[in-house]
Structure formats: structure tokens, C-alpha cells
Scaffold this motif. Structure first.
Motif, PDB file in Angstrom:
ATOM      1  N   VAL A 423       0.861  -1.186   0.000  1.00 38.22           N
ATOM      2  CA  VAL A 423       0.000   0.000   0.000  1.00 38.22           C
ATOM      3  C   VAL A 423       0.895   1.232   0.000  1.00 38.22           C
ATOM      4  CG1 VAL A 423      -1.790   1.285   1.226  1.00 38.22           C
ATOM      5  CG2 VAL A 423      -1.844  -1.223   1.200  1.00 38.22           C
ATOM      6  N   ARG A 471      -2.272   3.048  -5.820  1.00 43.59           N
ATOM      7  CA  ARG A 471      -2.401   2.794  -4.382  1.00 43.59           C
ATOM      8  C   ARG A 471      -1.719   1.498  -3.984  1.00 43.59           C
ATOM      9  NH1 ARG A 471      -4.500   3.961   0.425  1.00 43.59           N
ATOM     10  NH2 ARG A 471      -5.359   2.304   1.727  1.00 43.59           N
ATOM     11  N   THR A 472      -1.876   0.438  -4.762  1.00 38.08           N
ATOM     12  CA  THR A 472      -1.358  -0.866  -4.352  1.00 38.08           C
ATOM     13  C   THR A 472      -0.546  -1.506  -5.466  1.00 38.08           C
ATOM     14  OG1 THR A 472      -3.361  -2.019  -5.096  1.00 38.08           O
ATOM     15  CG2 THR A 472      -3.298  -1.288  -2.794  1.00 38.08           C
ATOM     16  N   SER A 481      -4.258  -1.923  -9.735  1.00 38.76           N
ATOM     17  CA  SER A 481      -4.511  -0.936  -8.692  1.00 38.76           C
ATOM     18  C   SER A 481      -5.394   0.204  -9.172  1.00 38.76           C
ATOM     19  CB  SER A 481      -3.182  -0.354  -8.192  1.00 38.76           C
ATOM     20  OG  SER A 481      -3.408   0.654  -7.231  1.00 38.76           O
ATOM     21  N   GLY A 484      -4.000   6.146  -6.444  1.00 39.37           N
ATOM     22  CA  GLY A 484      -3.842   6.413  -5.035  1.00 39.37           C
ATOM     23  C   GLY A 484      -4.836   7.436  -4.523  1.00 39.37           C
ATOM     24  N   ASP A 488      -2.394   8.600   0.037  1.00 37.82           N
ATOM     25  CA  ASP A 488      -1.240   7.935  -0.574  1.00 37.82           C
ATOM     26  C   ASP A 488      -0.247   8.955  -1.116  1.00 37.82           C
ATOM     27  OD1 ASP A 488      -1.981   5.050  -0.381  1.00 37.82           O
ATOM     28  OD2 ASP A 488      -3.678   5.710  -1.572  1.00 37.82           O
TER      29      ASP A 488
END
Length: 707
Positions: A423, A471-472, A481, A484, A488
């Protein structure tokens, strides 16, 4: 539609890829399918380290009959709350409105456009304790959808209006800038400063017996610790003493309790009991990143108080247990340990607990008994290690001798599962914690680990061509993903700035600036009554709010309150204050007021919900301090940086004026006469330049807070 969870970033989603349920990720395709079939969406929200999520999955989602029924009557959607906090927040609000309670797994029933009309949490496979079975719930909702559709639509509208109303009520309350804060017991020099008022509220809320705040369950107050540290370091005399005492008591209570893993380091998610004696055994990256920073800073504030040991052990846990190939950090360790038969929910905390007889077997009868007594392990079933206090010197020596043997014994047990999802925001906090701890604890390896994690974020999460942060990621790919969130971008930018302060490497500063520029473009717009250049901005946690969330009642406006992590708006405000200090550019401060909002009401009523914002507000009262280096050799500059010491990440920004892309605070500061030159500056005014580290040390010693 077949199950589409294979290859997702989230371990929680991948755990359900082989279910007989045709799970879909939360995306447009899933809701379009529900609209095409005119069936409800069944939304299941959880996370990889969630005990009851595993239980419900094993009991119901692995059942072929349940899977067939879900697939026929619903479009099933699975969400990892850590990956999609936007989805979790919206439908948790709906669940709490419908049921007056919440938790995970969250089970919500939605119209095809995304409005919630029924919800719950865990449902058992058979009726029990007054609860219907999951199958009964599914059948009842499906029947109501067929026969009482209009009633369900009305209920969905009412829930959506209530969610929108909650958000509006919160905005109205926080806009109450005219709230009068009553006189406090503080001296007149503090007046009604929100940070000082918040401290008084926190002192009243402190658990005087066990430390921390509130009763059971008791969470580490991670987001309010920066406020206490700021007041302890830079408050007025009376305020500083009270803040230092509260900070020290809180940190000591946690590290002397079962909340702390005394064998492997790091902190569990929370304590089930008020006295910190029984942890819930999940280990979360976001907790440990924040607590690493808090303990490292406290160690600099109060040398010899033992906080440095907790910081070092927490850093050790992060590097040993959560660090991934490539340098980034995994999200969590599970609370459960798989039993021999593969049942993952039969051994909650089994990896961490001890029987008294086990300690005697590993350490020998005498030492084992002494350690069991020291760590609060009584006769009977396995128990957590809970000394209940900070150890004295002799006790610490006993424990230090026993710990390696217990570590070796524990390593032979089945280990908890790890969620390898990366994350961005949580890794940004980890970069900050490691970079600062590396300087404050004198451990360069931690700074190097921070650099490697930051490099991963920039290489994998940042798309330079589109100027977007993912984000991921998983296994080095961010393909699945979403973009973000505000948090983030802000947390990664803060991590990059922490690395710049720790190393002086300007690329980290430049990358932070680029992230902040994107945030301004993507996550804010002028307030309705202001022009494009007005300082007042309206902020969103999401760059693009999904249509189902808008239908469900969310406005997309940024949440100003801290949760287990600080509010993204507060972190962004902290980043802008740091950039202002580095660049000496007042334009950086223009958005800060709209990011922080009115803090008077929160300081008085709920300071633990605004700890980071209050810390930023307090920081604005401090004059920026710089040590600017020009000319000389690399060795000269390294020696100067070492002379500044811990203050380099606490109070003083060390800037290399010769570095390409140096910030504005270096402007006009040159090597006089071609010699190594050092400028010591405070509040944008500098002392007479000096030319040696010895002279720098004399100036630092004479400037008080700079050192």
C-alpha cells in the motif's frame, strides 16, 4: 461472469479466487452486470488479517451450495478494505445506519446502482444466538427483491440520504469557527491555543492506571502522538512538561505490555483488555510505521528513558517480517496461524503465546520460571507475554539473555500468513519512520532500507507519463490498482521529504514536489465563492469518485478526521509546511488553512480525531531553522550534517546549496572566498557565516532550539 479475483494485488482477494462464488472486484463491470441481470449486488468487505473474515469464508464462501445460490441471485463483489478504504467507509456508514453496529466481515446488499438497502457483518452457517444463517439472509433478501422491490428502493434512498446527511452534519460542525473555547487551567501564555486545549482534554481522558486512552478495546493512539511530541519539544514550559509526561507514560505503558511483541518486536493491532494484557494478534504495517517514528523521536527527546530500544525492535520487526523483495513492505501479518489440518481460524495468536511449562523446557527450570514470572505467564493455557511495566536493569538483562532462545523456539512454530500487498501510503509512512529512526538511533542501515522502499514506490507505483500514483501493487506490479488516494500521495511525499532531510539527496525533494503538484491538480478545486487562485480549496480523498459511491450517498469530500492513520488532509498540510520551510515560498501555505479547517471544536471535543492536524497547527507557530552548506568537500558536508545530529530530522533542515535542484532556502548562499561556508538560519534570517564544523557547533550551541 466467472470469478475475477485471480492476480489481484490484494492477498485477501486472491484468497477467494478459488471459491465457488463468482466474486467480482469493485468496478464498473460488476455493477453493469447487476444492472443487466436486474439483481442486487452482494458486497463482502474484509481484509487479510481479519479473523472472522476467515471464519465466514471457511463456513460459507467455500460451500458450493452457498456459492451456487449467490451466483444465481446476486452479483457477488469482494473488497479489501485496506485496498479500497473509500468503499469500506461508504458502506460501513450504511451498515451502521441499518444495524447500529459495524465490523468485518461487512456484508451489504446493494441496488445495481450502488445504494445499500440491507446489511450486516458476520453471518453463521446455521442459525445461532438469535442470528439467522447466511443462507436464510440470502433467501430473504432475494425474496424481498422479487416481491417488495419498491420498499427496498425506498429504503436504499433513505440510507443514501442519511449518509449524505452525516457528511453534511460533520462539515457543519467543523465549520463552527465561532465556537468559544473556555478558559483552561493553562497559564495565560497558552491562551486558547487549540493544541494546548487538546492537551488538557487528553490529560483528562488518560487512563491513570494502565496508560493510554479509553477502555477496552484499547488501541495505540498513534495519530495523536505527533501532537504530544510537538508540544513536548516546542511548547511553552508548562505545556511542554505536561505533554512530555503524557507522551512518556503512554509509550512506556505500551512497550511494557502485551501489546508489544517482546520476542520478535513490533506492536499488535490493539488490546482486547483495558490493561493491555490480551492483544488482538494482527500486526499492521501502518501501526508499526507510526509507532517506530514516535518511539525514535521520543528517544531523542528523552535519552535514557528506554524508548530507543522499542524503536530499534520495531524497526527490526519491519525489516525481518514485513520487508519484501525489492525493498517495499507488506501490509500485515495475520492474527491466525494455520493448524496442521490447514484450518486457519483455529489458532488465533498461537504463534505468539507461551505456556509456563514451555518456557521451562526452552530455558531450563530456574530461568524458565523466572522469565514466566517476569512476563506474567501463569500456569494454565498459553498466554501472551505481559510484564505489565517497563523492566528495570536486572530484569532487562534476564530477558535479553532469554530472548534469543525463545526466538529460536518460536521460529519452529507455523508462522502467521502475510499479506504481501504493498500500500503506497503505508509504505510512505514506513519510509518516514525508517529514515528518521536511522538518524535518531544512529543506524545507517535503516536509512538505506527507507531509500530502497522509496525507490520501489517511485519505480512501481509512480507512472511518470500519466503523472499518477497507484495505491497498491503486488509482486512488483501495480496493474490492478486504483489510483492512489489523497493520503497515498501525501504520505509518500512526506516519506520522500523525510529521506531528503536524512540524506540531503535532492531527487527525493524533487519527487515530493511533483507528487504535491499532482495532488493540487487532482484532489482539489476552488471553493464555490472563490476564484481559481483563492486560498480556500475544496478537497477530496479521491481524484475520481466511483458512480456507485456517489449513488450510495458519499460526496467525495475529504474526511478531515484521523482514523488508525492520520487524515490525508493533515498529512498534506504537514508536507506543505515542510515545503514552505525548505523553499521559503509563502505560496506553499495558501492551501493549509482549507486542509486543516477549524480545529477549535475538535481540540475541545475529540482531539484524538485530529492529532495530526493539531500538530501541524502547532508547528506553524515555530520559526523554521536551517543549516545551509556551500563549498567544501563531501567530507566537510558530512561532518557538518553529523554535527547537527538528531536535529536534522527534528527541528533543523540541513541544505546543500551546491546540490542540483536545491530548495529555495539555499538561494544566495555561496562559498565565500571559495571556502567551505556554513549559514545557520532561523525564521529566514541568518547568523554570520562560518567556515568550520567547530564554529558551526558553537553557533548551534548558542541558538537553543536549533540543537
Amino acid at each position: 461472469m466467472p470469478n475475477r479475483l485471480t492476480g489481484q494485488s490484494s492477498a485477501y482477494l486472491r484468497q477467494h479466487a478459488d471459491n465457488p462464488v463468482d466474486w467480482q472486484p469493485f468496478d464498473d463491470a460488476a455493477f453493469a452486470e447487476a444492472a443487466r441481470r436486474d439483481v442486487p449486488v452482494f458486497l463482502s468487505v474484509g481484509y487479510a488479517a481479519c479473523h472472522w473474515c476467515h471464519v465466514m469464508a471457511h463456513e460459507s464462501f467455500e460451500d458450493p451450495a452457498i456459492g451456487a445460490y449467490l451466483n444465481e441471485h446476486y452479483v457477488p463483489v469482494k473488497v479489501d478494505r485496506e485496498e479500497r478504504p473509500d468503499v469500506d467507509a461508504t458502506y460501513m456508514a450504511a451498515t451502521q445506519l441499518i444495524t447500529r453496529q459495524g465490523g468485518w466481515p461487512m456484508s451489504a446488499f446493494l441496488t445495481p446502482d450502488g445504494r445499500a438497502f440491507h446489511a450486516g457483518t458476520y453471518f453463521p452457517p446455521r442459525p445461532a444466538h438469535g442470528m439467522p444463517s447466511f443462507r436464510q439472509v440470502l433467501e430473504a433478501v432475494a425474496a424481498a427483491w422479487s416481491t417488495r422491490r419498491e420498499e427496498l428502493e425506498q429504503a436504499a434512498d433513505a440510507v443514501a440520504r442519511a449518509i449524505a446527511g452525516q457528511a453534511e452534519d460533520l462539515r457543519t460542525a467543523l465549520a463552527g469557527a465561532a465556537v468559544t473555547v473556555p478558559a483552561t487551567v493553562l497559564g495565560q501564555e497558552d491562551g486558547t491555543d487549540p493544541a494546548a486545549v487538546a492537551l488538557e482534554v487528553l490529560l483528562r481522558e488518560e487512563d491513570p492506571v494502565h496508560g493510554g486512552f479509553g477502555g477496552a478495546p484499547k488501541f495505540p493512539p498513534s495519530t495523536v502522538l505527533p501532537l504530544l511530541e510537538r508540544l513536548a519539544a516546542a511548547g511553552t514550559a508548562g505545556t511542554a512538561d505536561r505533554a512530555r509526561g503524557l507522551l512518556g507514560r503512554t509509550l512506556a505503558a505500551m512497550r511494557g505490555s502485551a501489546l508489544f511483541d517482546h520476542v520478535g518486536g513490533g506492536f499488535y493491532r490493539y488490546s482486547v483488555t483495558r490493561e493491555w494484557s490480551l492483544p488482538h494478534y494482527e500486526k499492521m504495517l501502518y501501526d508499526n510505521a507510526q509507532l517506530l517514528r514516535a518511539y525514535a523521536r521520543a528517544a531523542a527527546l528523552e535519552p535514557g528513558a528506554g524508548h530507543g530500544r522499542a524503536a530499534a525492535d520495531t524497526a527490526g520487526f519491519l525489516l525481518a517480517e514485513l520487508r519484501l523483495p525489492g525493498g517495499a513492505f507488506a501490509s500485515s501479518l495475520d492474527a491466525d496461524t494455520a493448524a496442521a489440518d490447514g484450518d486457519v481460524h483455529s489458532g488465533e495468536g498461537a504463534f505468539y503465546v507461551w505456556q509456563r511449562t514451555e518456557l521451562r523446557e526452552v530455558l531450563g527450570a530456574d530461568r524458565g520460571t523466572a522469565v514466566a514470572d517476569l512476563m506474567g505467564v501463569a500456569a494454565g493455557p498459553p498466554q501472551p507475554l505481559h510484564p505489565g511495566r517497563v523492566l528495570d536493569e536486572a530484569e532487562q538483562a534476564l530477558w535479553d539473555a532469554a530472548r534469543p532462545e525463545l526466538t529460536a523456539a518460536r521460529s519452529r512454530r507455523p508462522a502467521p500468513a502475510r499479506d504481501d500487498k504493498v500500500v503506497a501510503g503505508w509504505n510512505g509512512m514506513t519510509v518516514t519512520g525508517l529514515a528518521e529512526a536511522g538518524v535518531l538511533l544512529g543506524d545507517p542501515s535503516l536509512v538505506l532500507a527507507a531509500e530502497e522502499a522509496a525507490a520501489h514506490l517511485w519505480a512501481v507505483h509512480w507512472d511518470g507519463s500519466r503523472r499518477r500514483l497507484a495505491r497498491t501493487s503486488h509482486a512488483g506490479s501495480a496493474e490492478h490498482s486504483i489510483e492512489g488516494l489523497l493520503e497515498d500521495y501525501a504520505m509518500v511525499a512526506e516519506g520522500f521529504l523525510a529521506l531528503y532531510r536524512a540524506t540531503g539527496s535532492t531527487p527525493w525533494y524533487e519527487r515530493a514536489r511533483e507528487l504535491v503538484d499532482v495532488v493540487g491538480e487532482r484532489f482539489s478545486h476552488p471553493a464555490p465563492d472563490g476564484g481559481p487562485d483563492a486560498p480556500e480549496r475544496v478537497w477530496s480523498d479521491l481524484a475520481d469518485v466511483p458512480a456507485p459511491l456517489l449513488a450510495a450517498g458519499t460526496s467525495g469530500r475529504a474526511d478531515p478526521l484521523d482514523d488508525v492513520t492520520p487524515a490525508g488532509t493533515a498529512v498534506l498540510a504537514a508536507v506543505l509546511v515542510e515545503l514552505w520551510a525548505l523553499e521559503e515560498d509563502e505560496r506553499r501555505l495558501r492551501p493549509v488553512a482549507s486542509l486543516l479547517g477549524s480545529l477549535e471544536l475538535l481540540a475541545r471535543r475529540s482531539p484524538r480525531s485530529a492529532g495530526r492536524a493539531l500538530a501541524v497547527r502547532a508547528e506553524l507557530a515555530s520559526a523554521p531553522a536551517h543549516v545551509v552548506l556551500a563549498g567544501g568537500t563531501a567530507e566537510d558536508k558530512l561532518a557538518a550534517r553529523r554535527a547537527v545530529g538528531p536535529a536534522a530530522v527534528l527541528a533543523t533542515r540541513v541544505v546543500d546549496a551546491d546540490a542540483p535542484g536545491a530548495p529555495g532556502s539555499a538561494r544566495g548562499k555561496t562559498a565565500l572566498g571559495g571556502r567551505f561556508t556554513v549559514y545557520v538560519c532561523r525564521d529566514f534570517a541568518c547568523r554570520a557565516p562560518v567556515h568550520s564544523v567547530a564554529e558551526l557547533q558553537e553557533q548551534l550551541a548558542g541558538t537553543g532550539p536549533l540543537s
